[in-house]
Scaffold this active site. Structure first.
Site, mmCIF file in Angstrom:
data_model
loop_
_atom_site.group_PDB
_atom_site.id
_atom_site.type_symbol
_atom_site.label_atom_id
_atom_site.label_comp_id
_atom_site.label_asym_id
_atom_site.label_seq_id
_atom_site.Cartn_x
_atom_site.Cartn_y
_atom_site.Cartn_z
ATOM 1 N N LYS A 69 0.343 -1.001 0.574
ATOM 2 C CA LYS A 69 -0.505 -0.407 0.078
ATOM 3 C C LYS A 69 0.868 1.311 -0.030
ATOM 4 O O LYS A 69 1.738 1.440 0.543
ATOM 5 C CB LYS A 69 -0.497 -0.247 1.027
ATOM 6 N N ASP A 103 -1.268 -1.788 -3.888
ATOM 7 C CA ASP A 103 -2.784 -2.122 -3.484
ATOM 8 C C ASP A 103 -3.808 -0.649 -4.732
ATOM 9 O O ASP A 103 -3.096 0.432 -4.260
ATOM 10 C CB ASP A 103 -3.473 -2.093 -2.275
ATOM 11 N N GLN A 135 -11.010 -0.360 -8.915
ATOM 12 C CA GLN A 135 -11.990 -0.931 -8.162
ATOM 13 C C GLN A 135 -13.185 -0.312 -8.575
ATOM 14 O O GLN A 135 -13.886 0.316 -9.341
ATOM 15 C CB GLN A 135 -12.498 -0.212 -6.507
ATOM 16 N N ARG A 156 -5.202 -5.766 -10.812
ATOM 17 C CA ARG A 156 -6.059 -6.220 -11.176
ATOM 18 C C ARG A 156 -7.077 -5.977 -10.101
ATOM 19 O O ARG A 156 -7.257 -5.010 -9.842
ATOM 20 C CB ARG A 156 -5.741 -6.331 -9.229
ATOM 21 N N LYS A 159 -13.965 -5.477 -5.596
ATOM 22 C CA LYS A 159 -14.578 -4.359 -6.289
ATOM 23 C C LYS A 159 -14.565 -2.817 -5.238
ATOM 24 O O LYS A 159 -15.322 -2.017 -5.924
ATOM 25 C CB LYS A 159 -15.934 -5.468 -4.881
ATOM 26 N N HIS A 199 -14.855 -13.368 -4.300
ATOM 27 C CA HIS A 199 -15.024 -14.551 -4.130
ATOM 28 C C HIS A 199 -16.533 -14.621 -5.163
ATOM 29 O O HIS A 199 -17.177 -16.004 -4.631
ATOM 30 C CB HIS A 199 -15.277 -14.890 -3.226
HETATM 31 P P1 FDA Z 1 -19.287 -9.514 -2.541
HETATM 32 O O1 FDA Z 1 -18.384 -9.407 -1.408
HETATM 33 O O2 FDA Z 1 -20.441 -9.372 -2.846
HETATM 34 O O3 FDA Z 1 -19.458 -11.308 -1.550
HETATM 35 C C1 FDA Z 1 -19.878 -12.220 -2.362
HETATM 36 C C2 FDA Z 1 -19.391 -13.288 -1.784
HETATM 37 O O4 FDA Z 1 -17.970 -13.740 -1.268
HETATM 38 C C3 FDA Z 1 -19.623 -13.153 0.004
HETATM 39 O O5 FDA Z 1 -21.156 -13.613 -0.367
HETATM 40 C C4 FDA Z 1 -19.358 -14.388 0.774
HETATM 41 O O6 FDA Z 1 -19.131 -15.238 -0.204
HETATM 42 C C5 FDA Z 1 -17.309 -14.256 -0.020
HETATM 43 N N1 FDA Z 1 -16.212 -13.415 0.447
HETATM 44 C C6 FDA Z 1 -16.899 -12.164 0.354
HETATM 45 N N2 FDA Z 1 -16.218 -11.319 1.319
HETATM 46 C C7 FDA Z 1 -15.970 -12.508 2.292
HETATM 47 C C8 FDA Z 1 -15.193 -11.896 3.547
HETATM 48 N N3 FDA Z 1 -14.264 -11.024 4.135
HETATM 49 N N4 FDA Z 1 -15.479 -13.388 4.634
HETATM 50 C C9 FDA Z 1 -16.194 -13.829 3.666
HETATM 51 N N5 FDA Z 1 -16.533 -14.328 2.984
HETATM 52 C C10 FDA Z 1 -16.616 -13.663 2.020
HETATM 53 N N6 FDA Z 1 -10.234 -3.259 -2.238
HETATM 54 C C11 FDA Z 1 -9.602 -2.312 -2.431
HETATM 55 O O7 FDA Z 1 -10.133 -1.374 -2.092
HETATM 56 N N7 FDA Z 1 -7.974 -2.292 -2.325
HETATM 57 C C12 FDA Z 1 -7.773 -3.482 -2.826
HETATM 58 O O8 FDA Z 1 -6.620 -3.249 -3.196
HETATM 59 C C13 FDA Z 1 -7.730 -4.904 -2.678
HETATM 60 N N8 FDA Z 1 -6.972 -5.834 -2.846
HETATM 61 C C14 FDA Z 1 -7.364 -7.555 -2.968
HETATM 62 C C15 FDA Z 1 -7.163 -8.389 -3.299
HETATM 63 C C16 FDA Z 1 -7.351 -9.444 -3.592
HETATM 64 C C17 FDA Z 1 -7.124 -10.533 -4.295
HETATM 65 C C18 FDA Z 1 -8.888 -9.335 -3.161
HETATM 66 C C19 FDA Z 1 -9.614 -10.738 -3.453
HETATM 67 C C20 FDA Z 1 -10.028 -8.690 -2.913
HETATM 68 C C21 FDA Z 1 -9.583 -7.066 -2.374
HETATM 69 N N9 FDA Z 1 -9.942 -6.337 -2.319
HETATM 70 C C22 FDA Z 1 -8.929 -5.011 -2.547
HETATM 71 C C23 FDA Z 1 -11.151 -6.204 -1.468
HETATM 72 C C24 FDA Z 1 -12.128 -6.754 -2.405
HETATM 73 O O9 FDA Z 1 -12.566 -4.669 -3.060
HETATM 74 C C25 FDA Z 1 -13.356 -6.593 -2.001
HETATM 75 O O10 FDA Z 1 -13.725 -6.033 -0.615
HETATM 76 C C26 FDA Z 1 -13.544 -8.178 -1.423
HETATM 77 O O11 FDA Z 1 -12.715 -9.657 -2.718
HETATM 78 C C27 FDA Z 1 -14.911 -8.911 -1.775
HETATM 79 O O12 FDA Z 1 -15.730 -8.495 -2.683
HETATM 80 P P2 FDA Z 1 -15.748 -9.261 -3.137
HETATM 81 O O13 FDA Z 1 -15.936 -9.623 -5.014
HETATM 82 O O14 FDA Z 1 -15.312 -10.597 -2.671
HETATM 83 O O15 FDA Z 1 -17.897 -9.843 -3.715
#
Ligand code: FDA
Length: 279
Positions: A69, A103, A135, A156, A159, A199
């Protein structure tokens, strides 16, 4: 509870988690936790940990890179300091034949992060060794992606994890998801190796379907997920022939990271509370 999301306190803990994941066919990106440092010495100390990580990666023979970061590298103290520190790390990553992912933090840093990554990527030797995060919740992201792709920068897509106002970020999940899918399509068609970080099974399905329909090779992009989240899905994707990289955070400054993980999934708070009262 934090140990579910954080690999441990030391570099050795992170490397050991990386080796276990590597044995399951997963790549890793290692993140030494920390953000918003307030003194140059703290920024340089944070960077030193990353230099040690970059030393540890080649002998490990793992498919590993690092994520950091900018506010951990002194961005709040001035872009020049952060550029110097991250520039040194990218040079080290070139020598170690690996990659530095910057990040993305809150919107106060979006433009500055893009500017810094473009500046470092413009150094010919650094090309392909430094990348960024975009994002999907931000309204500006399609424009940012267009600029970054012109430079050939690896992205990368996630969301977005920070609390942002509605004039900057879509407040509705449906709009974020629609934008995520649209941006994923742009990335997959770009011919550059990107990471689709989610995820969310609906996002993963849409990515797979688009790649299939457009005959895009599974090896030309990777899915990325967080350590400790949807381990079942991580393994299933590998079994199905997709590339998956796990974000492995470690260190004692786990609190803000952990709080963001709780905030994005209320069920985690309930789980935490149940375990707290059980103990
Ligand atoms: P969503 O939040 O809609 O979740 C979908 C499903 O995933 C949930 O129903 C649950 O099953 C599972 N899930 C998601 N989060 C979970 C948790 N914390 N615990 C358990 N289950 C969970 N953000 C950012 O602002 N800057 C960045 O640099 C990064 N970097 C980054 C790297 C990587 C490798 C990942 C996977 C994520 C990030 N993020 C990030 C975080 C990202 O912005 C986001 O907040 C999370 O990934 C959750 O979003 P989903 O896409 O998983 O979908």
């Amino acid at each position: 509870m934090s140990s579910r999301f954080v690999a441990g306190f030391r570099i050795e803990d992170a490397m050991s988690a990386a080796a276990t994941l590597g044995g399951q066919g997963l790549g890793v990106t290692l993140d030494s936790l920390g953000e918003n440092v307030s003194r140059p010495a703290q920024a340089r100390q944070s960077a030193q940990l990353y230099h040690w990580l970059l030393d540890a990666i080649p002998p490990s023979k793992l498919n590993a890179n690092v994520s950091l970061k900018l506010t951990q590298m002194g961005m709040d103290l001035g872009a020049d300091l952060a550029t110097e520190i991250v520039g040194d790390l990218v040079r080290h990553a070139v020598a170690a034949d690996t990659f530095v992912r910057v990040d993305m933090e809150g919107t106060a840093y979006t433009q500055a992060t893009i500017d810094l990554v473009r500046k470092l990527h413009a150094v010919p030797e650094n090309r392909g060794h430094v990348g960024i995060v975009i994002q999907a919740y931000l309204r500006r992201s399609a424009g940012d992606i267009a600029t970054l792709l012109q430079d050939g920068i690896r992205i990368r897509l996630c969301k977005g994890a920070y609390s942002e106002p509605p004039d900057l970020a879509f407040p509705e999940k449906k709009d974020v998801d629609d934008n995520f899918v649209a941006l994923t399509k742009t990335l997959l068609k770009s011919g550059i190796y990107h990471g689709i970080a989610t995820h969310d099974e609906a996002m993963i399905r849409a990515t797979k379907e688009f790649a299939e329909a457009e005959r895009i090779d599974r090896a030309s992009f990777e899915f990325q997920m967080l350590y400790g989240v949807r381990r079942d899905l991580q393994r299933k994707l590998v079994q199905d022939g997709y590339k998956v990289r796990v974000y492995v955070p470690f260190g004692d400054e786990w609190y803000p990271y952990f709080m963001r993980r709780l905030a994005e999934r209320p069920a985690n708070v309930i789980f935490l509370a149940k375990n707290f009262f059980r103990n």
